[in-house]
Write an enzyme that holds these catalytic residues in place. Structure first.
Site, PDB file in Angstrom:
ATOM      1  N   LEU A  15       9.368  -3.999   5.079  1.00  0.00           N
ATOM      2  CA  LEU A  15       8.576  -2.805   5.386  1.00  0.00           C
ATOM      3  C   LEU A  15       7.604  -3.025   6.543  1.00  0.00           C
ATOM      4  O   LEU A  15       7.482  -2.178   7.428  1.00  0.00           O
ATOM      5  CB  LEU A  15       7.808  -2.347   4.142  1.00  0.00           C
ATOM      6  N   SER A  42      15.706  -6.520   2.042  1.00  0.00           N
ATOM      7  CA  SER A  42      14.498  -7.344   2.126  1.00  0.00           C
ATOM      8  C   SER A  42      13.733  -7.334   0.805  1.00  0.00           C
ATOM      9  O   SER A  42      13.918  -6.448  -0.026  1.00  0.00           O
ATOM     10  CB  SER A  42      13.574  -6.816   3.222  1.00  0.00           C
ATOM     11  N   HIS A  43      12.831  -8.294   0.665  1.00  0.00           N
ATOM     12  CA  HIS A  43      12.101  -8.411  -0.602  1.00  0.00           C
ATOM     13  C   HIS A  43      11.106  -7.266  -0.818  1.00  0.00           C
ATOM     14  O   HIS A  43      10.651  -7.044  -1.943  1.00  0.00           O
ATOM     15  CB  HIS A  43      11.395  -9.764  -0.676  1.00  0.00           C
ATOM     16  N   GLY A  49       6.254  -1.181  -9.133  1.00  0.00           N
ATOM     17  CA  GLY A  49       5.308  -0.277  -9.787  1.00  0.00           C
ATOM     18  C   GLY A  49       4.631   0.723  -8.903  1.00  0.00           C
ATOM     19  O   GLY A  49       4.323   1.833  -9.337  1.00  0.00           O
ATOM     20  N   GLY A  50       4.351   0.379  -7.642  1.00  0.00           N
ATOM     21  CA  GLY A  50       3.748   1.399  -6.821  1.00  0.00           C
ATOM     22  C   GLY A  50       2.844   0.901  -5.721  1.00  0.00           C
ATOM     23  O   GLY A  50       2.715  -0.306  -5.493  1.00  0.00           O
ATOM     24  N   HIS A 257       2.120 -13.813 -11.225  1.00  0.00           N
ATOM     25  CA  HIS A 257       2.206 -12.504 -11.888  1.00  0.00           C
ATOM     26  C   HIS A 257       2.336 -12.711 -13.389  1.00  0.00           C
ATOM     27  O   HIS A 257       3.127 -13.553 -13.827  1.00  0.00           O
ATOM     28  CB  HIS A 257       3.421 -11.737 -11.360  1.00  0.00           C
ATOM     29  N   ARG A 273       2.190  -2.501 -18.083  1.00  0.00           N
ATOM     30  CA  ARG A 273       0.859  -2.533 -18.700  1.00  0.00           C
ATOM     31  C   ARG A 273       0.015  -1.352 -18.253  1.00  0.00           C
ATOM     32  O   ARG A 273      -0.756  -0.802 -19.029  1.00  0.00           O
ATOM     33  CB  ARG A 273       0.163  -3.858 -18.378  1.00  0.00           C
ATOM     34  N   VAL A 411       2.697  -3.552  -1.231  1.00  0.00           N
ATOM     35  CA  VAL A 411       3.525  -2.593  -0.467  1.00  0.00           C
ATOM     36  C   VAL A 411       2.631  -1.687   0.357  1.00  0.00           C
ATOM     37  O   VAL A 411       2.999  -1.261   1.444  1.00  0.00           O
ATOM     38  CB  VAL A 411       4.458  -1.681  -1.287  1.00  0.00           C
TER      39      VAL A 411
END
Lengths: 664, 265
Positions: A15, A42-43, A49-50, A257, A273, A411
């Site tokens: 990204l 790509s990773h 999650g967002g 994580h 969670r 992200v």
């Protein structure tokens, strides 16, 4: 000698790289992207999650704004972040998420009216506002005061990468896939591009560019147990390190994580969670409230991971043939929610654990997840010591995460930094002062040096096995440079990694062919990875305090008096350790002076300047009470750090602009 | 070119394994992988067998990685995420296209035959160039949102979208471009330029998206021919093998109906 000329060379097709290339291209500069794999693989894709952006559309996000996002991020960083950069980031994140909405990302949307959610293990009915209907929705994540994480089910990174990748194709940006940069071309002060290896035929090409940008993601594969993709080997970090000119910042800051599935380490999102999932032990007991009464399962990742490991040490883990683990319980969220908002989690549990998470508990244990450290840059994204070299995203130390990154901020950083740094790269290319006259002999010298290294590896009669060295390095990093660190373990780790580095100069290949040879790739990469591993381990050994994800059992307190500073590592050719220098963080310029994070340990050593700055901040807060924008300007002016086109406030339901915009 | 030095476990066997292969002893599995380097003129495709101990929870990612680390470092294959989300590792597993990373060896063993995905340029062994194919398809179908305005006012509240529509778009946007649908497609065997279910699904996805300014006339220009939606013979192998279980059958039928309506006008 093959040479490719372009304005902007972007190394990495995730990204951050894609977004930088789009920015440069839209400003009229040619860009070429190098990528180990097709960009959509790509990773970045693995972000589930967002993305945090303070839109404040959902009722649990009401009152959210840049100020709240700023404070959460700085507290999350344990005051290691550059606060001006955090300001740049939080002000641009809403713009980035809205741009992505226009580019086609199918963000999950708010539905008006009542809905049932799980908060603190209890079913609660909340009511979404009519005026929010159809706007982007937000979910809860760790370390945040408001529900701020915008999402697309739990395939957020996937959807973002689809949209940004598609726009790059639409912009006609060439991506040279299966191409790997082996070395930066530079003269010690100016970067001119990179020597690149074609992974299909093994040929080398020199790429010469006005600006070179590293966006190669993280270095999780330094560890045995990691959520990272197999390509996340830190090669971009190593390119900068091996230049001897660019520095890496805070490499000892490594995030674990809380919920890697056990034992494979594949991620299941923090959204589990955030949406109400609970962590449980061997007795089925929900243990996090015992340790963290304030934020429970939703303290920051460094804190939750440590508490989990602490609980396992107390004998409360669940035994298995692979070792101990804990349980993640999302059954209380219900089948419909899981199959709509956590469907990747559902698939991962089904395929890799053979369980149904709507009915069964998920075996989890913390796994390496994120590299806070990276290529040290100025707020523009450019290296302060190697002109023409830029970096963005996980590969960079920009530095908005300090010693711990919040979930949903990675992200977000990729696209935000991609936008911002992309504009600065375009500015850089516009400036006639940045043109260069490059001696072709220098380019030849770099290509021949890399070719000679490869030839030597292929011809070597060495006795060391590249895969075995790599496996041993990963074992050392997981065992001794992990969540809990001690001076003794770190000394042992550094010593053995140094031995491995020496041994890596004696690698012999079992299949000594020069072309598309996976063993040759492992061999030259492990030589680079060992330097990075040493940079992490040596930085961790030297930093005798605990901050964010860097936790020293023998120095358990955060020590602002001694350690409120950023580690800068450089590597001299032929050395067996990095050279470490430190860049102090200036409390007098902080908008949020150091204090307690609101979760985690409460004892820390104050810096002598903190009370004075706190008094100044308090006085300004009184003076500007009621005008958050004026107060912010007085505390930490940052607007002039942003590219002109990305400045400006962000409209919200509760902060409307008026006029005839698209605001409903 | 092969500099590979065979050892006792590296038997070269014919491309089609003999019928009646014996089940492995205890936990041992046999992976029969295609070996071929298309850049080596003296090289012929063959199956090579690797034997290894099956571990608990072993996937083909784990098995192939172990083979490369311990037995044969020259074996080529592609993995990236190893979590079933990036689409890199599609291959033909016992005759069926699928994602190797999330295939458990115990579900397909003890004899596992692995072939590279057909329909794509072979790089070597089990590695194929899906990226090149997908980029060409995306360029040809202009597979990106064609926006109304070139410059957006990013300071303003975003345009609204019904929650159900966002979910419908995401349902089609979940494609990971792995190439299984192309490998499972009958039309591709006859028409090399056929855009495949992956391409037609993208048209369906952009048709749904109100942010894309194109209409059916525009889409007809892209897929209204035999290399597009009218080339599909409705064998629907694509639908059967899609690892993301995308509703390809209904989407192709839907796009065909819409494109036929344009064609008949």
């Amino acid at each position: 000698m093959k040479v490719v000329y372009t304005d902007v060379l972007v190394i990495g097709g995730g990204l951050a790289g894609l977004r930088m290339a789009i920015a440069a291209k839209r400003r009229g500069h040619d860009a070429v992207i190098l990528s180990l794999v097709p960009p959509k693989r790509s990773h970045s894709k693995a972000a589930q999650g967002g993305m945090q952006a303070s839109l404040g559309n959902v009722i649990k996000g009401q009152g959210d704004n840049e100020d709240v996002h700023f404070e959460d991020t700085v507290r999350g960083s344990d005051w290691g972040a550059d606060q001006a950069v955090v300001r740049m980031f939080v002000n641009t994140a809403p713009k980035a998420v809205r741009e992505l909405a226009a580019w086609g990302v199918p963000w999950s949307r708010v539905r008006r009216g009542d809905r049932t959610v799980i908060i603190n293990g209890q079913k609660v009915t909340i009511t979404e506002r009519d005026e929010a209907h159809g706007l982007m929705a937000q979910r809860d994540f760790g370390g945040t005061k408001k529900w701020r994480t915008c999402y697309v089910s739990d395939g957020t990174g996937h959807a973002m990468l689809q949209a940004v990748g598609d726009q790059a194709i639409g912009s006609g940006i060439p991506v040279h896939e299966r191409a790997e940069a082996l070395a930066l071309i530079h003269d010690g002060g100016r970067c001119y591009g990179a020597v690149v290896r074609d992974l299909i035929d093994g040929e080398l090409t020199a790429y010469v560019a006005k600006a070179t940008a590293i966006a190669t993601g993280g270095a999780g594969r330094l560890y045995r147990v990691t959520t990272n993709a197999v390509i996340c080997e830190g090669i971009g970090h190593a390119l900068a390190l091996e230049s001897g000119a660019a520095a890496l910042g805070n490499m000892e800051a490594v995030q674990f994580h809380p919920t890697g599935i056990f034992p494979a380490g594949i991620l299941v999102t923090e959204g589990c969670r955030g949406d109400g999932g609970l962590l449980k032990d061997v007795d089925g007991h929900r243990f996090m409230p015992d340790y963290e009464p304030e934020k429970k399962e939703l303290a920051s990742r460094d804190v939750v991971s440590r508490r989990m490991e602490e609980h396992i040490r107390k004998g409360k883990g669940v035994g298995s043939r692979f070792g101990d683990h804990l349980w993640l319980d999302i059954t209380l969220l219900g089948e419909k929610h899981i199959k709509t908002n956590l469907r990747e989690v559902f698939e991962i549990c089904h395929h890799f654990l053979g369980i149904d998470p709507t009915k069964d508990l998920v075996a989890v244990r913390p796994a390496q997840h994120y590299t806070m450290g990276g290529v040290r840059t100025k707020p523009t994204g450019e290296s302060p010591t190697l002109k023409g070299l830029f970096a963005a995203g996980e590969a960079a130390c920009w530095d908005m995460h300090g010693f711990n990154r919040l979930g949903g901020n990675s992200v977000a950083e990729t696209v935000v930094a991609g936008m911002i740094v992309g504009e600065f790269i375009a500015d850089f290319c516009d400036d006639p002062g940045n043109e260069f006259n490059l001696p072709t002999g220098l380019v030849r010298e770099f290509v021949e040096r890399e070719q000679a290294k490869l030839d030597a590896l292929v011809a070597s009669r060495g006795t060391e096995d590249a895969s075995a060295l790599k496996a041993r390095m990963q074992e050392i990093m997981t065992a001794k440079v992990g969540i809990f660190r001690t001076g003794r373990d770190l000394e042992e780790a550094v010593a053995e990694l140094q031995q491995l580095l020496a041994r890596s100069r004696n690698i012999g290949l079992r299949t000594p062919s020069p072309g598309p040879n996976p063993e040759l790739v492992t061999a030259y990469r492990v030589q680079k990875m060992l330097k990075l591993a040493l940079t992490v381990a040596y930085g961790a050994l030297t930093r005798t305090e605990s901050r964010g994800a860097h936790f020293r059992e023998d120095h358990p307190r955060r020590d602002d008096a001694q350690w409120l500073k950023r580690t800068l590592a450089t590597w001299r050719d032929g050395a067996s350790l990095p050279e470490l220098n430190y860049e102090p963080l200036d409390i007098a310029k902080m908008e949020l002076p150091p204090g307690w994070r609101g979760y985690g340990a409460k004892d820390y050593v104050d810096h002598p300047d903190t009370p004075r700055r706190q008094a100044e901040v308090d006085a300004l807060k009184t003076q500007y009470a009621g005008d958050r924008f004026a107060l912010q300007r007085a505390l930490l002016p940052y607007d002039d750090l942003l590219p002109a086109r990305l400045r400006g406030r962000n409209e919200r339901i509760d902060e409307p602009f008026g006029g005839t915009g698209r605001a409903a | 070119m092969s500099m590979f030095r065979p050892t006792a476990t590296h038997k070269v066997i014919p491309l089609v394994p003999a019928d009646g292969a014996q089940p492995g002893n205890g936990g041992r599995i046999r992976v029969h992988a295609m070996r071929y380097n298309p850049r080596d003129p003296g090289n012929a495709p063959r199956l090579q067998t690797y034997e290894l101990e099956q571990a608990e929870g072993m996937t083909l990612f784990i098995a192939l990685s172990e083979i490369r680390e311990k037995q044969d470092p020259s074996l080529q294959f592609d993995f990236v995420c190893r979590a079933g989300i990036c689409g890199s590792c599609a291959m033909v597993i016992n005759g069926r296209p699928g994602l190797a990373c999330r295939t458990l060896t115990k579900a397909v063993g003890p004899d596992i035959t692995l072939l590279p995905l057909p329909g794509f340029e072979l790089i070597g062994d089990l590695s194929v160039n899906t990226g090149k194919w997908m980029r060409a398809m995306s360029e040809r179908l202009e597979a990106w949102v064609h926006m109304k305005e070139a410059e957006l006012d990013l300071t303003r509240i975003e345009a609204r979208m019904e929650p159900e529509l966002a979910e419908q778009i995401y349902e089609l946007d979940r494609c990971i471009e792995c190439g299984c649908c192309v490998a499972g497609c009958g039309t591709v065997r006859m028409r090399e330029a056929f855009v495949g279910a992956v391409g037609l699904n993208k048209i369906a996805r952009f048709r749904l998206d109100p942010r894309d300014t194109r209409d059916d006339d525009d889409f007809y220009e892209l897929v209204g021919d035999d290399d597009g939606v009218f080339g599909c013979m409705s064998l629907l192998g694509c639908h059967d093998v899609c690892p993301k279980q995308l509703p390809l059958a209904t989407q192709i039928a839907f796009v065909r109906r819409k494109m036929a309506a344009v064609g008949f006008r």
